[in-house]
Design a protein around this motif. Sequence first.
Motif, PDB file in Angstrom:
ATOM      1  N   GLY A  60       0.801  -1.224   0.000  1.00 55.58           N
ATOM      2  CA  GLY A  60       0.000   0.000   0.000  1.00 55.58           C
ATOM      3  C   GLY A  60       0.827   1.262   0.000  1.00 55.58           C
ATOM      4  N   LEU A  61       2.046   1.185  -0.547  1.00 57.52           N
ATOM      5  CA  LEU A  61       2.969   2.324  -0.530  1.00 57.52           C
ATOM      6  C   LEU A  61       3.205   2.919  -1.908  1.00 57.52           C
ATOM      7  N   GLN A  62       2.391   2.548  -2.898  1.00 55.48           N
ATOM      8  CA  GLN A  62       2.598   3.037  -4.249  1.00 55.48           C
ATOM      9  C   GLN A  62       1.963   4.417  -4.433  1.00 55.48           C
ATOM     10  N   GLY A  63       2.381   5.102  -5.489  1.00 53.27           N
ATOM     11  CA  GLY A  63       1.723   6.347  -5.868  1.00 53.27           C
ATOM     12  C   GLY A  63       2.408   7.615  -5.412  1.00 53.27           C
ATOM     13  N   VAL A  64       3.478   7.510  -4.634  1.00 56.11           N
ATOM     14  CA  VAL A  64       4.235   8.680  -4.199  1.00 56.11           C
ATOM     15  C   VAL A  64       5.721   8.387  -4.402  1.00 56.11           C
ATOM     16  N   PRO A  65       6.581   9.417  -4.399  1.00 55.54           N
ATOM     17  CA  PRO A  65       8.018   9.181  -4.601  1.00 55.54           C
ATOM     18  C   PRO A  65       8.602   8.230  -3.551  1.00 55.54           C
ATOM     19  N   LEU A  66       9.487   7.371  -3.995  1.00 62.73           N
ATOM     20  CA  LEU A  66      10.100   6.387  -3.106  1.00 62.73           C
ATOM     21  C   LEU A  66      10.837   7.029  -1.928  1.00 62.73           C
ATOM     22  N   PRO A  67      11.579   8.147  -2.120  1.00 63.67           N
ATOM     23  CA  PRO A  67      12.235   8.773  -0.968  1.00 63.67           C
ATOM     24  C   PRO A  67      11.250   9.195   0.116  1.00 63.67           C
ATOM     25  N   LEU A  72       8.987   8.319   5.581  1.00 63.73           N
ATOM     26  CA  LEU A  72       7.857   8.106   6.484  1.00 63.73           C
ATOM     27  C   LEU A  72       7.957   6.771   7.224  1.00 63.73           C
ATOM     28  N   VAL A  73       8.391   5.733   6.520  1.00 66.76           N
ATOM     29  CA  VAL A  73       8.571   4.427   7.183  1.00 66.76           C
ATOM     30  C   VAL A  73       9.642   4.543   8.267  1.00 66.76           C
ATOM     31  N   PHE A 115       2.720   0.340   8.057  1.00 60.69           N
ATOM     32  CA  PHE A 115       1.275   0.470   8.264  1.00 60.69           C
ATOM     33  C   PHE A 115       0.869   1.944   8.352  1.00 60.69           C
ATOM     34  N   VAL A 116       1.588   2.707   9.148  1.00 63.31           N
ATOM     35  CA  VAL A 116       1.274   4.129   9.312  1.00 63.31           C
ATOM     36  C   VAL A 116       1.482   4.885   8.001  1.00 63.31           C
ATOM     37  N   THR A 117       2.587   4.576   7.313  1.00 63.50           N
ATOM     38  CA  THR A 117       2.885   5.257   6.051  1.00 63.50           C
ATOM     39  C   THR A 117       1.813   5.007   5.005  1.00 63.50           C
ATOM     40  N   SER A 118       1.298   3.774   4.953  1.00 58.09           N
ATOM     41  CA  SER A 118       0.274   3.448   3.965  1.00 58.09           C
ATOM     42  C   SER A 118      -0.982   4.295   4.148  1.00 58.09           C
ATOM     43  N   PHE A 119      -1.261   4.719   5.384  1.00 56.78           N
ATOM     44  CA  PHE A 119      -2.410   5.583   5.641  1.00 56.78           C
ATOM     45  C   PHE A 119      -2.075   7.052   5.380  1.00 56.78           C
ATOM     46  N   VAL A 120      -0.876   7.443   5.775  1.00 59.17           N
ATOM     47  CA  VAL A 120      -0.484   8.850   5.632  1.00 59.17           C
ATOM     48  C   VAL A 120      -0.425   9.276   4.169  1.00 59.17           C
ATOM     49  N   ILE A 121       0.043   8.382   3.279  1.00 64.50           N
ATOM     50  CA  ILE A 121       0.252   8.776   1.886  1.00 64.50           C
ATOM     51  C   ILE A 121      -1.028   8.748   1.052  1.00 64.50           C
ATOM     52  N   ARG A 122      -2.107   8.173   1.577  1.00 62.88           N
ATOM     53  CA  ARG A 122      -3.344   8.090   0.793  1.00 62.88           C
ATOM     54  C   ARG A 122      -3.807   9.449   0.283  1.00 62.88           C
ATOM     55  N   LEU A 124      -2.058  11.977  -0.218  1.00 65.62           N
ATOM     56  CA  LEU A 124      -0.979  12.623  -0.963  1.00 65.62           C
ATOM     57  C   LEU A 124      -0.878  12.136  -2.405  1.00 65.62           C
ATOM     58  N   ARG A 125      -1.434  10.962  -2.692  1.00 64.53           N
ATOM     59  CA  ARG A 125      -1.282  10.370  -4.023  1.00 64.53           C
ATOM     60  C   ARG A 125      -1.749  11.285  -5.160  1.00 64.53           C
ATOM     61  N   PRO A 126      -2.914  11.944  -5.032  1.00 70.37           N
ATOM     62  CA  PRO A 126      -3.349  12.809  -6.135  1.00 70.37           C
ATOM     63  C   PRO A 126      -2.365  13.932  -6.460  1.00 70.37           C
ATOM     64  N   LEU A 127      -1.578  14.359  -5.466  1.00 68.35           N
ATOM     65  CA  LEU A 127      -0.625  15.440  -5.695  1.00 68.35           C
ATOM     66  C   LEU A 127       0.515  15.008  -6.608  1.00 68.35           C
ATOM     67  N   PHE A 128       0.840  13.716  -6.598  1.00 67.54           N
ATOM     68  CA  PHE A 128       1.967  13.217  -7.377  1.00 67.54           C
ATOM     69  C   PHE A 128       1.541  12.527  -8.660  1.00 67.54           C
ATOM     70  N   LYS A 129       0.281  12.253  -8.807  1.00 68.71           N
ATOM     71  CA  LYS A 129      -0.185  11.504  -9.975  1.00 68.71           C
ATOM     72  C   LYS A 129       0.176  12.147 -11.310  1.00 68.71           C
ATOM     73  N   PRO A 130      -0.008  13.469 -11.499  1.00 71.59           N
ATOM     74  CA  PRO A 130       0.342  14.062 -12.794  1.00 71.59           C
ATOM     75  C   PRO A 130       1.799  13.890 -13.175  1.00 71.59           C
ATOM     76  N   ALA A 131       2.696  13.919 -12.177  1.00 68.81           N
ATOM     77  CA  ALA A 131       4.126  13.834 -12.487  1.00 68.81           C
ATOM     78  C   ALA A 131       4.614  12.410 -12.629  1.00 68.81           C
ATOM     79  N   LEU A 132       4.012  11.469 -11.873  1.00 67.36           N
ATOM     80  CA  LEU A 132       4.565  10.127 -11.821  1.00 67.36           C
ATOM     81  C   LEU A 132       3.859   9.118 -12.705  1.00 67.36           C
ATOM     82  N   HIS A 133       2.709   9.471 -13.257  1.00 70.12           N
ATOM     83  CA  HIS A 133       1.957   8.492 -14.012  1.00 70.12           C
ATOM     84  C   HIS A 133       1.807   8.870 -15.485  1.00 70.12           C
ATOM     85  N   LEU A 134       2.759   9.649 -15.980  1.00 68.23           N
ATOM     86  CA  LEU A 134       2.773   9.915 -17.409  1.00 68.23           C
ATOM     87  C   LEU A 134       3.079   8.624 -18.149  1.00 68.23           C
ATOM     88  N   PRO A 135       2.490   8.433 -19.332  1.00 69.09           N
ATOM     89  CA  PRO A 135       2.859   7.256 -20.117  1.00 69.09           C
ATOM     90  C   PRO A 135       4.358   7.244 -20.368  1.00 69.09           C
TER      91      PRO A 135
END
Length: 210
Positions: A60-67, A72-73, A115-122, A124-135
């Motif tokens: 449940g840690l996908q969708g945001v930058p790995l760093p 957070l972990v 576990f905590v990080t998976s909730f915290v980043i939920r 935040l995902r929309p903020l990174f989607k335009p930059a990280l999910h380009l084809p």
Amino acid sequence: MPLFFSIITSFPTVIFTVLLSVAVIYWLISLSGMVDSDVPEGDLSGDGAMGVGGLLATLGLQGVPLPLVITLVALGGWLFSYFCELLVGTRLNPGLLLWLFHAVLLLVSFAVGIFVTSFVIRPLRPLFKPALHLPTEERLTGTLCTVRSGSVDRARGRADAYIEGDHLILQIRSDKPLVRGDRAILIHYLADEDAYWVMPENDFKTGLAD
């Protein structure tokens, strides 16, 4: 204060202390502009990257930058480990029981951090989607490639390219003939041919200079 430093520099909390210190240094350098802002997430091409992406998705840690995930972990694990050691570990006598407590605490701290990080980043995902999910095709535009086939023309050709550390072999096309070892820039994606139109690197730089 001596107790605080004793705990954060002792096993297992010291592991999270080191991770958190590295994370803080990374973000400080990043803010200074010395680190590329296009940091990777888990969803990348290539077998190794797909494995990382699959693991992050499972946790449940996908969708945001790995760093950010690592930071957070590490923070969650550090806080949990520190307070458990403060409230319980300092009351145990040195020996097998304390060793077992530390081993279990390390595993549980990582689990709590994830576990905590998976909730915290939920949120935040929309903020990174335009930059990280380009084809991938769009993310490759402007990338440098090196011709690997004997020649390249308007009908055929292949090249090596790298995106975020992953090696890709691409079909390319060019107005100007290219030969093995020539460097070119990917200009745009030809969907009907599953290939990229390229421009020789020197021509591209000349165009920018003009």
